[in-house]
Design a protein around this motif. Structure first.
Motif, mmCIF file in Angstrom:
data_model
loop_
_atom_site.group_PDB
_atom_site.id
_atom_site.type_symbol
_atom_site.label_atom_id
_atom_site.label_comp_id
_atom_site.label_asym_id
_atom_site.label_seq_id
_atom_site.Cartn_x
_atom_site.Cartn_y
_atom_site.Cartn_z
ATOM 1 N N GLY A 42 -5.831 2.961 15.695
ATOM 2 C CA GLY A 42 -6.606 2.137 16.252
ATOM 3 C C GLY A 42 -6.476 1.825 17.634
ATOM 4 N N GLU A 86 -19.960 -2.967 10.104
ATOM 5 C CA GLU A 86 -18.577 -2.509 10.976
ATOM 6 C C GLU A 86 -17.543 -2.905 10.436
ATOM 7 O OE1 GLU A 86 -21.047 -1.529 14.879
ATOM 8 O OE2 GLU A 86 -20.104 -3.601 14.924
ATOM 9 N N LEU A 144 -12.365 2.660 5.664
ATOM 10 C CA LEU A 144 -11.709 3.330 6.416
ATOM 11 C C LEU A 144 -10.154 3.345 5.858
ATOM 12 C CD1 LEU A 144 -11.020 5.540 8.986
ATOM 13 C CD2 LEU A 144 -10.332 3.583 10.101
ATOM 14 N N TYR A 190 -10.111 4.215 14.049
ATOM 15 C CA TYR A 190 -11.054 3.147 14.631
ATOM 16 C C TYR A 190 -10.932 2.980 15.856
ATOM 17 C CZ TYR A 190 -7.405 -0.522 14.039
ATOM 18 O OH TYR A 190 -6.144 -1.133 14.080
ATOM 19 N N VAL A 217 -8.981 -3.215 8.316
ATOM 20 C CA VAL A 217 -8.454 -1.918 7.892
ATOM 21 C C VAL A 217 -7.281 -2.456 6.898
ATOM 22 C CG1 VAL A 217 -6.943 -0.010 8.915
ATOM 23 C CG2 VAL A 217 -9.063 -0.612 9.792
ATOM 24 N N MET A 266 -11.107 -5.974 13.581
ATOM 25 C CA MET A 266 -11.205 -4.526 13.009
ATOM 26 C C MET A 266 -9.818 -3.930 12.417
ATOM 27 S SD MET A 266 -13.116 -2.712 16.065
ATOM 28 C CE MET A 266 -13.254 -1.089 15.126
ATOM 29 N N CYS A 314 -14.439 -0.513 8.546
ATOM 30 C CA CYS A 314 -13.260 -0.535 8.811
ATOM 31 C C CYS A 314 -12.482 -0.635 7.456
ATOM 32 C CB CYS A 314 -12.695 -1.789 9.822
ATOM 33 S SG CYS A 314 -13.216 -1.492 11.682
ATOM 34 N N VAL A 324 -14.423 5.174 12.851
ATOM 35 C CA VAL A 324 -15.177 3.834 12.971
ATOM 36 C C VAL A 324 -15.428 3.614 14.485
ATOM 37 C CG1 VAL A 324 -15.539 1.505 12.212
ATOM 38 C CG2 VAL A 324 -14.748 3.088 10.840
ATOM 39 N N SER A 325 -16.651 3.640 14.999
ATOM 40 C CA SER A 325 -16.879 3.173 16.390
ATOM 41 C C SER A 325 -17.582 2.077 16.660
ATOM 42 C CB SER A 325 -17.378 4.536 17.150
ATOM 43 O OG SER A 325 -16.526 5.699 17.001
#
Length: 150
Positions: free
Chosen positions: A58, A133, A140, A93, A22, A18, A137, A123-124
């Motif tokens: 994060g 997902e 985001l 995130y 990002v 993740m 990220c 973002v979960s």
């Protein structure tokens, strides 16, 4: 040059994936005039936050909350930043095994107190992260960075 501070706690392969997505979004070649500064949450300082024009946060979910490392960053930076960083954009995130709501809620309470402006939905991720997902990220990172472009 505008400065985007990425404060993260990245203890697992899922969070590493993740984080990398990002970073990729925030440093896309179409993003101009924005410097991405990456700091592990336990190394990030109030001075880092005061020097930033925007933030990406994060964290893993630990016991239903944000990590202690991210909480430590907020404990150190909250009062020095309280008036000085009002209105600055941020994104979030989180990764948890089954539920991320408590961590998101905790971060949102603190950022509301700081009067930071959320510019993208958090973002979960539970389990995964999936390709979609990871794309979220990336988006985001790109969205928060783009809000800082001159």
């Amino acid at each position: 040059m505008r400065r985007l501070l990425l404060v993260h706690h990245t203890p697992s392969p899922n969070l590493q994936a993740m984080f990398e997505a990002v970073v990729s979004g925030a440093t896309d070649p179409e993003i101009e005039g924005v410097e991405l500064v990456r700091r592990p949450a336990l190394a990030a300082t109030a001075q880092d936050a005061l020097a930033a024009d925007g933030f990406i946060l994060g964290t893993p979910v630990n016991f239903g909350m944000m990590s202690g490392a991210l909480k430590c960053f907020f404990d150190l930076a909250y009062y020095p930043c309280l008036d000085a960083t009002r209105g600055r954009p941020y994104g979030l995130y989180v990764h948890g095994n089954d539920d991320t709501a408590g961590a998101v809620r905790g971060v949102e309470k603190i950022t509301t107190g700081l009067a930071w402006e959320r510019v993208a939905a958090p973002v979960s991720v539970t389990a995964g992260p999936t390709k979609d997902e990871l794309r979220a990220c990336w988006e985001l990172g790109a969205t928060v960075a783009a809000t800082l472009m001159p």
